[in-house]
Design a protein around this motif. Structure first.
Motif, PDB file in Angstrom:
ATOM      1  N   MET A 170      42.221  57.779  26.431  1.00 22.04           N
ATOM      2  CA  MET A 170      43.301  58.635  26.922  1.00 22.04           C
ATOM      3  C   MET A 170      42.700  59.904  27.489  1.00 22.04           C
ATOM      4  O   MET A 170      41.906  60.585  26.846  1.00 22.04           O
ATOM      5  N   THR A 171      43.036  60.267  28.701  1.00 20.55           N
ATOM      6  CA  THR A 171      42.466  61.435  29.357  1.00 20.55           C
ATOM      7  C   THR A 171      43.323  62.654  29.084  1.00 20.55           C
ATOM      8  O   THR A 171      44.444  62.568  28.605  1.00 20.55           O
ATOM      9  N   ASP A 190      46.554  62.369  30.787  1.00 22.68           N
ATOM     10  CA  ASP A 190      47.497  61.573  30.023  1.00 22.68           C
ATOM     11  C   ASP A 190      48.119  62.397  28.895  1.00 22.68           C
ATOM     12  O   ASP A 190      49.308  62.291  28.632  1.00 22.68           O
ATOM     13  N   TYR A 215      51.980  63.128  28.294  1.00 26.67           N
ATOM     14  CA  TYR A 215      52.639  62.806  27.030  1.00 26.67           C
ATOM     15  C   TYR A 215      53.375  64.033  26.501  1.00 26.67           C
ATOM     16  O   TYR A 215      54.535  63.949  26.057  1.00 26.67           O
ATOM     17  N   GLY A 227      48.816  51.469  20.515  1.00 21.97           N
ATOM     18  CA  GLY A 227      47.824  52.422  21.000  1.00 21.97           C
ATOM     19  C   GLY A 227      48.063  52.831  22.437  1.00 21.97           C
ATOM     20  O   GLY A 227      49.165  53.236  22.812  1.00 21.97           O
ATOM     21  N   GLU A 228      47.041  52.699  23.266  1.00 24.21           N
ATOM     22  CA  GLU A 228      47.158  53.148  24.649  1.00 24.21           C
ATOM     23  C   GLU A 228      48.176  52.332  25.439  1.00 24.21           C
ATOM     24  O   GLU A 228      48.799  52.858  26.367  1.00 24.21           O
ATOM     25  N   GLU A 229      48.356  51.062  25.082  1.00 28.16           N
ATOM     26  CA  GLU A 229      49.404  50.267  25.745  1.00 28.16           C
ATOM     27  C   GLU A 229      50.780  50.852  25.444  1.00 28.16           C
ATOM     28  O   GLU A 229      51.654  50.896  26.313  1.00 28.16           O
ATOM     29  N   VAL A 244      51.330  53.992  24.728  1.00 32.69           N
ATOM     30  CA  VAL A 244      51.405  55.266  25.454  1.00 32.69           C
ATOM     31  C   VAL A 244      51.945  55.038  26.859  1.00 32.69           C
ATOM     32  O   VAL A 244      52.811  55.769  27.349  1.00 32.69           O
ATOM     33  N   GLU A 245      51.449  53.997  27.519  1.00 32.36           N
ATOM     34  CA  GLU A 245      51.928  53.690  28.873  1.00 32.36           C
ATOM     35  C   GLU A 245      53.427  53.404  28.866  1.00 32.36           C
ATOM     36  O   GLU A 245      54.165  53.868  29.745  1.00 32.36           O
ATOM     37  N   ALA A 296      50.881  55.220  19.286  1.00 32.90           N
ATOM     38  CA  ALA A 296      50.848  56.082  20.472  1.00 32.90           C
ATOM     39  C   ALA A 296      50.727  57.543  20.062  1.00 32.90           C
ATOM     40  O   ALA A 296      49.953  58.320  20.650  1.00 32.90           O
ATOM     41  N   VAL A 333      47.243  58.339  19.127  1.00 31.68           N
ATOM     42  CA  VAL A 333      46.393  58.553  20.301  1.00 31.68           C
ATOM     43  C   VAL A 333      46.530  59.991  20.796  1.00 31.68           C
ATOM     44  O   VAL A 333      45.540  60.678  21.081  1.00 31.68           O
ATOM     45  N   GLU A 337      43.630  63.022  20.639  1.00 33.81           N
ATOM     46  CA  GLU A 337      43.226  63.690  21.872  1.00 33.81           C
ATOM     47  C   GLU A 337      43.349  65.209  21.732  1.00 33.81           C
ATOM     48  O   GLU A 337      42.562  65.964  22.328  1.00 33.81           O
TER      49      GLU A 337
END
Length: 265
Positions: free
Chosen positions: A1-2, A5, A9, A53-55, A57-58, A75, A78, A82
């Motif tokens: 996750m950048t 991102d 969020y 997780g990241e899925e 988040v999307e 999510a 994550v 970060e």
């Protein structure tokens, strides 16, 4: 996750940065998440893929949807990581469904242990009876919260039982797990005829300033001017309620019980 991102969020849950990895921030993030991202099981009902997780988040950020406890809490983990919070995934087992005592599936629920201000805190953004703000894990006294009163008691084998308003809700294991450890139970939730979310009812729930708005199949319940309001929805009203109260745009309806228009005269 950048970091981009993470910023997206934070915008999704209505939090303006910069943020710090402290208890005050954690409490604000948890409350804003519960008020912005609904718990909802529509994709389970439709048989669509469920990720963590990241899925997840999307799904939450880009598609502006909610999800089940595995989606929401992984999510949120994550995002917290970060932002600099140490986070552990903890498996739990539900003990009550709102009407009666149950013994839910092993690891059928998930909560987060988050370190902030030198202490361990329990957070949960994916459960109807979750506290609005973090619970101090080491505290065995009653903890007051906007969503009621919580008491953490010691269970067998190092587990912690979370009691909400006098009702045992979750038996929580305290040993950290990896996200992969929840995959078998997620598969069961998605595929089993005994699953409460794929073969059972459609749920959606979101915290509001007045309390909470909830959808169970065709019944919408909310608090308005201090009064409990309950509506039974036809197909058109169901789609409109998803849009208005939960921000969910449906391209097809989930599998629902017969509506008012389908009932015999």
């Amino acid at each position: 996750m950048t970091m981009v991102d993470a910023a997206a969020y934070l915008r999704r849950i209505g939090v303006a940065g910069p943020v710090r990895a402290d208890l005050q921030t954690l409490a604000h993030l948890q409350e804003r998440h519960q008020k912005s991202v609904p718990f909802e099981t529509i994709d389970f009902n439709l048989g669509l893929p469920i990720g963590m997780g990241e899925e997840a988040v999307e799904k939450i950020v880009d598609r502006r949807r909610g999800g089940g406890c595995y989606e929401l809490n992984t999510a949120f983990a994550v995002l917290l990581r970060e932002l600099g919070f140490p986070v552990a995934l903890l498996p739990g087992r539900t003990l009550h469904n709102g009407q009666r005592q149950v013994l839910g599936a092993h690891s059928g629920h998930m909560m987060l242990r988050v370190e902030a201000d030198g202490e361990s805190w329990l957070t949960d953004v994916g459960f109807r009876w979750a506290s609005r703000h973090p619970l101090r894990l080491s505290d065995r006294r009653r903890q007051k919260d906007e969503n009621g009163e919580y008491l953490l008691t010691d269970g067998d084998e190092g587990d912690v039982v979370i009691v909400h308003n006098g009702v045992p809700r979750i038996r929580l294991e305290t040993r950290e797990r990896e996200i992969e450890d929840f995959v078998p139970t997620l598969w069961w939730f998605c595929t089993s005829p005994d699953s409460p979310v794929s073969a059972g009812s459609v749920w959606a729930s979101l915290v509001t300033d007045d309390g909470r708005v909830s959808l169970l199949d065709r019944t919408l319940t909310r608090v308005e001017n201090g009064q409990l309001v309950r509506e039974v929805l036809d197909d058109e009203a169901f789609a409109a309620a998803c849009r208005r109260w939960f921000g969910i745009e449906l391209d097809r309806l989930p599998h629902l019980p017969p509506g008012p228009a389908d009932e015999p005269a």
